[in-house]
Write a protein that holds these residues in place. Structure first.
Motif, short mmCIF file in Angstrom:
data_model
loop_
_atom_site.label_atom_id
_atom_site.label_comp_id
_atom_site.label_asym_id
_atom_site.label_seq_id
_atom_site.Cartn_x
_atom_site.Cartn_y
_atom_site.Cartn_z
N PHE A 1 10.81 -6.45 -14.54
CA PHE A 1 11.44 -5.39 -15.34
C PHE A 1 10.40 -4.31 -15.64
CE2 PHE A 1 13.12 -9.60 -16.47
CZ PHE A 1 14.42 -9.48 -16.03
N GLU B 1 11.91 3.77 -22.52
CA GLU B 1 11.95 2.32 -22.26
C GLU B 1 10.57 1.68 -22.32
OE1 GLU B 1 14.52 0.27 -21.49
OE2 GLU B 1 15.92 1.21 -20.11
N ALA B 2 9.53 2.51 -22.29
CA ALA B 2 8.18 1.97 -22.08
C ALA B 2 7.61 1.21 -23.28
CB ALA B 2 7.23 3.11 -21.71
N ARG C 1 18.10 -10.91 -10.76
CA ARG C 1 18.88 -12.14 -10.65
C ARG C 1 19.02 -12.54 -9.18
NH1 ARG C 1 23.71 -10.08 -14.32
NH2 ARG C 1 23.05 -8.21 -13.22
N ASP D 1 18.13 -6.01 -8.42
CA ASP D 1 18.49 -6.89 -9.54
C ASP D 1 17.68 -8.20 -9.44
OD1 ASP D 1 19.72 -8.57 -11.34
OD2 ASP D 1 21.73 -7.78 -10.92
N PRO E 1 15.52 -5.86 -20.37
CA PRO E 1 16.11 -4.75 -21.14
C PRO E 1 16.57 -5.21 -22.52
CG PRO E 1 17.56 -5.43 -19.35
CD PRO E 1 16.27 -6.16 -19.16
N LEU F 1 18.96 -12.41 -18.96
CA LEU F 1 17.88 -12.19 -17.99
C LEU F 1 16.63 -12.99 -18.32
CD1 LEU F 1 18.38 -8.39 -17.35
CD2 LEU F 1 18.73 -10.21 -15.71
N ARG G 1 12.57 4.41 -10.82
CA ARG G 1 11.53 3.95 -11.77
C ARG G 1 10.41 3.22 -11.03
NH1 ARG G 1 14.93 2.01 -17.13
NH2 ARG G 1 16.14 3.92 -17.27
N GLY H 1 3.74 0.24 -19.63
CA GLY H 1 3.09 -0.82 -20.39
C GLY H 1 2.05 -1.53 -19.53
N CYS I 1 9.44 -7.67 -19.48
CA CYS I 1 10.12 -7.00 -20.60
C CYS I 1 11.57 -6.76 -20.21
CB CYS I 1 9.46 -5.69 -20.92
SG CYS I 1 7.72 -5.86 -21.24
C1 LIG Z 1 12.38 -2.32 -21.39
S1 LIG Z 1 12.22 -1.78 -19.77
C2 LIG Z 1 10.65 -2.39 -19.34
C3 LIG Z 1 9.53 -1.54 -19.88
C4 LIG Z 1 8.22 -1.67 -19.16
N1 LIG Z 1 7.54 -2.88 -19.50
C5 LIG Z 1 7.32 -0.48 -19.49
O1 LIG Z 1 6.39 -0.65 -20.25
O2 LIG Z 1 7.57 0.62 -19.00
C6 LIG Z 1 13.33 -2.83 -18.92
C7 LIG Z 1 13.51 -2.48 -17.45
O3 LIG Z 1 14.28 -3.52 -16.85
C8 LIG Z 1 15.05 -2.93 -15.83
N2 LIG Z 1 16.15 -3.86 -15.52
C9 LIG Z 1 17.30 -4.02 -16.19
N3 LIG Z 1 18.06 -4.97 -15.61
C10 LIG Z 1 17.36 -5.43 -14.55
C11 LIG Z 1 17.63 -6.41 -13.56
N4 LIG Z 1 18.76 -7.11 -13.57
N5 LIG Z 1 16.70 -6.60 -12.60
C12 LIG Z 1 15.56 -5.88 -12.60
N6 LIG Z 1 15.24 -4.95 -13.52
C13 LIG Z 1 16.15 -4.72 -14.49
C14 LIG Z 1 15.50 -1.61 -16.40
O4 LIG Z 1 15.85 -0.70 -15.35
C15 LIG Z 1 14.26 -1.18 -17.19
O5 LIG Z 1 13.47 -0.31 -16.45
#
Ligand SMILES: C[S@@+](CC[C@H](N)C(=O)[O-])C[C@H]1O[C@@H](n2cnc3c(N)ncnc32)[C@H](O)[C@@H]1O
Length: 476
Positions: free
Chosen positions: A10, A394-395, A56, A54, A83, A111, A37, A16, A81
């Motif tokens: 993620f 989101e970071a 999953r 994804d 979502p 997740l 991203r 981060g 991390c």
């Molecule tokens: C909270 S952000 C992570 C922040 C990151 N650690 C940072 O510092 O920038 C969560 C990320 O998970 C991704 N995400 C959401 N669902 C996902 C999935 N099923 N598989 C992979 N990535 C996913 C989102 O697109 C998002 O960019």
């Protein structure tokens, strides 16, 4: 010191993880749903291999790619991390925190099971998970017994055989981030890391000590104005396209232009007051008027007051939603949480404390402590402002993850580079209290039980033997 290999799940734009990289970790594989991203992420983590899609579905690819690069060497660090949008019940339609039905309905809350799968396969030395505090309490159905469990307690109990968990709940402004950002972190440390015993012996946790908090050495957070002034960016004004954009900074210092009414509504909020447009007692035609909190129309000319008002089938009414919106940030406090919606006036606290405008993407990035050398490539022109603002919102602030990474690295080095957080810190207590309360409600084992190394079962020697650490003193 050999390299400390890391894997990121993620990853978003890798912000981060930039902090962990600066602290000495090198990312081998980084996985993210959104290819735009991931593109930015890989610009900032040269040499890392990206897995788009994804998790999953793609998590076995993460394992395969990691193994093809590192063989049986375990990663020192796994950052994950997931979502947080599904975790918060502050948003409408998310149901109560205690309702596993509602929690499981949003698949994003499950997740965490992917994080557990990857950790069980790769057996990293340390696993770090960041999320909103609701991550510690929001209930989902346990994937096996189907009974309610909080996402974090699920992770802790699933990995309890080999890992000791350490939680904190903290406002990141306590660590010098010029922004109020309340977050939960879990750091799980493998029981066989010799550095773990060193750390426990001195009563510390795998987190940095707060540096800008009133409870620590009488220090205090950085305010938004202190931070913005130190950036020295030119003033902007949302009145016209020319005044809303600076010719410098490649489009990153630019804000949405407002129509006359929205502009007048924001201009009517006193500067540096931290007040909202809901409190305005002003009419665009008649100026200041004597009205109550629920007045919609000007008592003199009957036009809508300079408040968040829309016309609905010929009738004026207040905009629906939270009254926390349409508010100026407080000048003498850290910025409000920088969210994915930083480009919208009607969402969260997004208005500049003194100028008539929102914050620009570069200001949001700086308040999120992105380093000046963070690479964006041509993302802004290719994907637009909203995409960039979402990545920033989101970071996890890299200034914090750098300090966190320094503490984690110290566990491998067995030498403290910066002071780790005491176990007695109120942030640790807050974390344990929330986890324990959630477990109690679900009739599950108190997660603190696993913390007691003598009570927890010994790690399986067979499983550990299959791996070796490259870092000195860390071999099982
Ligand atoms: C909270 S952000 C992570 C922040 C990151 N650690 C940072 O510092 O920038 C969560 C990320 O998970 C991704 N995400 C959401 N669902 C996902 C999935 N099923 N598989 C992979 N990535 C996913 C989102 O697109 C998002 O960019």
């Amino acid at each position: 010191m050999k390299k400390l290999r890391a894997v990121s799940l993620f990853s978003n734009c890798g912000a981060g993880d930039v902090g962990y990289r600066k602290a000495g970790f090198e990312f081998e594989v980084m996985a993210e749903l959104d290819p735009r991203r991931l593109e930015v992420c890989l610009l900032n983590h040269e040499g890392a291999e990206g897995v788009a899609g994804d998790l999953r579905v793609t998590w076995p690819t993460v394992i395969k790619k990691y193994r093809s690069r590192a063989g049986k060497t375990r990663p020192a660090l796994l950052c994950a991390c997931p979502p947080c949008q599904g975790m918060s019940s502050a948003r409408s339609g998310k149901g109560s925190h205690d309702d596993p039905e509602a929690g499981s309905k949003d698949e994003r809350n499950l997740l965490v099971t992917i994080v557990a799968k990857v950790a069980l396969e790769l057996q990293p030395g340390i696993l770090v998970v960041e999320n909103v505090p609701a991550f510690f309490s929001r209930k989902v159905h346990h994937p096996e017994d189907k009974e309610p469990v909080s996402a974090a307690n699920y992770l802790i109990s699933t990995l309890a055989e080999n890992y000791v968990a350490f939680p904190i709940i903290t406002d990141l402004c306590d660590f010098g981030v010029p922004q109020s950002r309340n977050r939960a972190f879990l750091t799980l440390v493998r029981k066989d890391l010799p550095g773990l015993k060193d750390m426990l012996k001195i009563g510390r946790t795998p987190f940095p000590r707060a540096t800008h908090a009133l409870d620590v050495g009488n220090s205090k957070p950085v305010t938004i104005m202190e931070a913005l002034d130190s950036f020295g960016l030119p003033e902007l004004d949302a009145a016209t396209p020319t005044s809303a954009t600076s010719a410098e900074y490649a489009g990153f210092h630019s804000v949405p232009v407002w129509n006359e009414r929205i502009y007048a509504m924001v201009a009517a909020i006193p500067k540096s007051s931290g007040k909202s447009a809901w409190e305005n007692e002003k009419c665009i035609h008649c100026g200041p008027v004597n009205v109550s909190a629920d007045t919609i129309e000007c008592p003199i000319c009957r036009s809508p007051l300079l408040r968040p008002i829309v016309q609905d089938e010929g009738v004026y009414r207040f905009v629906r939603g939270f009254k926390s919106s349409y508010r100026r940030m407080h000048a003498e406090r850290p910025a409000a949480t920088v969210t994915t919606a930083s480009g919208h006036i009607g969402s969260d606290y997004t208005i500049h404390p003194t100028q008539n405008r929102l914050l620009s993407p570069i200001e949001c990035a700086l308040l999120q402590t992105f380093p000046a050398d963070f690479k964006w490539g041509n993302t802004l022109s290719k994907y637009g402002h909203s995409n960039v603002r979402e990545m920033i919102g989101e970071a996890v602030p890299p200034a914090f993850t750098k300090m966190h990474g320094q503490v984690l690295r110290s566990i491998f080095l067995r030498k403290w580079e910066i002071a780790p957080m005491p176990q007695s810190d109120e942030r640790v207590k807050k974390g344990w209290d929330k986890l324990a309360a959630a477990a109690r409600k679900d009739g599950r084992t108190d997660p603190r039980t696993y913390f007691n190394l003598s009570l927890a079962p010994k790690p399986s020697k067979e499983k550990i033997k299959a791996f070796t650490f490259e870092a000195p003193d860390c071999n099982p």
